[in-house]
Design a protein around this motif. Structure first.
Motif, PDB file in Angstrom:
ATOM      1  N   GLY A  79     115.782   7.127  31.209  1.00 21.82           N
ATOM      2  CA  GLY A  79     114.486   7.448  30.276  1.00 21.82           C
ATOM      3  C   GLY A  79     114.817   7.443  28.841  1.00 21.82           C
ATOM      4  O   GLY A  79     113.621   7.713  28.096  1.00 21.82           O
ATOM      5  N   LYS A  94     104.399  -1.243  30.212  1.00 20.84           N
ATOM      6  CA  LYS A  94     104.412  -1.555  31.430  1.00 20.84           C
ATOM      7  C   LYS A  94     105.462  -2.182  31.899  1.00 20.84           C
ATOM      8  O   LYS A  94     105.973  -1.898  32.936  1.00 20.84           O
ATOM      9  CB  LYS A  94     103.067  -2.169  31.875  1.00 20.84           C
ATOM     10  CG  LYS A  94     103.046  -3.608  31.393  1.00 20.84           C
ATOM     11  CD  LYS A  94     101.822  -4.237  32.028  1.00 20.84           C
ATOM     12  CE  LYS A  94     101.596  -5.602  31.912  1.00 20.84           C
ATOM     13  NZ  LYS A  94     100.609  -6.418  32.223  1.00 20.84           N
ATOM     14  N   ALA A  97     108.489   0.255  31.574  1.00 24.93           N
ATOM     15  CA  ALA A  97     108.223   1.222  32.756  1.00 24.93           C
ATOM     16  C   ALA A  97     108.734   0.545  34.174  1.00 24.93           C
ATOM     17  O   ALA A  97     109.463   1.224  34.928  1.00 24.93           O
ATOM     18  CB  ALA A  97     106.856   1.818  32.887  1.00 24.93           C
ATOM     19  N   LYS A  98     108.554  -0.636  34.308  1.00 19.66           N
ATOM     20  CA  LYS A  98     108.728  -1.551  35.578  1.00 19.66           C
ATOM     21  C   LYS A  98     110.125  -1.966  35.465  1.00 19.66           C
ATOM     22  O   LYS A  98     111.036  -1.615  36.436  1.00 19.66           O
ATOM     23  CB  LYS A  98     108.219  -2.788  35.541  1.00 19.66           C
ATOM     24  CG  LYS A  98     108.201  -3.714  36.933  1.00 19.66           C
ATOM     25  CD  LYS A  98     107.385  -4.717  36.975  1.00 19.66           C
ATOM     26  CE  LYS A  98     107.639  -5.846  35.822  1.00 19.66           C
ATOM     27  NZ  LYS A  98     107.327  -7.399  36.185  1.00 19.66           N
ATOM     28  N   ARG A 100     112.663   0.176  33.974  1.00 21.35           N
ATOM     29  CA  ARG A 100     113.367   1.404  34.232  1.00 21.35           C
ATOM     30  C   ARG A 100     113.259   1.640  35.759  1.00 21.35           C
ATOM     31  O   ARG A 100     114.163   2.033  36.206  1.00 21.35           O
ATOM     32  CB  ARG A 100     112.499   2.493  33.536  1.00 21.35           C
ATOM     33  CG  ARG A 100     113.082   3.977  33.758  1.00 21.35           C
ATOM     34  CD  ARG A 100     112.720   4.791  32.534  1.00 21.35           C
ATOM     35  NE  ARG A 100     113.299   4.664  31.325  1.00 21.35           N
ATOM     36  CZ  ARG A 100     112.241   4.219  30.554  1.00 21.35           C
ATOM     37  NH1 ARG A 100     111.209   4.390  30.396  1.00 21.35           N
ATOM     38  NH2 ARG A 100     112.921   4.069  29.008  1.00 21.35           N
ATOM     39  N   LYS A 101     112.078   1.535  36.252  1.00 21.23           N
ATOM     40  CA  LYS A 101     111.776   1.799  37.704  1.00 21.23           C
ATOM     41  C   LYS A 101     112.864   1.080  38.539  1.00 21.23           C
ATOM     42  O   LYS A 101     113.592   1.432  39.571  1.00 21.23           O
ATOM     43  CB  LYS A 101     110.379   1.677  38.292  1.00 21.23           C
ATOM     44  CG  LYS A 101     110.250   2.129  39.631  1.00 21.23           C
ATOM     45  CD  LYS A 101     108.676   1.882  39.839  1.00 21.23           C
ATOM     46  CE  LYS A 101     108.443   2.542  41.174  1.00 21.23           C
ATOM     47  NZ  LYS A 101     106.952   2.431  41.439  1.00 21.23           N
TER      48      LYS A 101
END
Length: 108
Positions: A79, A94, A97-98, A100-101
């Motif tokens: 993060g 976005k 975030a995608k 990272r996930k």
């Protein structure tokens, strides 16, 4: 018998990771005349878009370049802010975030 090397060893051996919607590739050129910094390219397969980590580091060899790439991937997973850009400017939140996930699903 298939042996799972783990993502770090796979990156060291293959030079890239194919994970989820992304391909993450370490670009390292061993130039004898002038050092060229390594780069970490990220391809979003779903959006058909290339990104790169916007950091400059020194690496004297492929091992040091891999160490840097692994450290960057781990920072993204955890993060931390890592500047990722495309030709058009900063990567959309976005996408980060995608990414990272997706990276958080990698097994250690």
């Amino acid at each position: 018998m298939v042996v799972d090397l783990g993502w770090r060893e796979e990156l060291r051996k293959e030079g890239f990771l194919d994970v989820g919607d992304f391909i993450i590739e370490l670009i390292y050129v061993n130039c004898p005349c002038e050092p060229i910094p390594p780069a970490l390219a990220i391809y979003d397969k779903k959006e058909n878009e290339w990104y790169r980590v916007d950091e400059i580091t020194e690496a004297n060899n492929y091992t040091e370049a891999c160490d840097w790439a692994i450290e960057v991937i781990e920072r993204i997973r955890n993060g931390e802010e890592v500047k990722i850009v495309s030709l058009d400017g900063p990567a959309p939140p976005k996408v980060i975030a995608k990414l990272r996930k997706t990276l958080q699903k990698l097994l250690d």
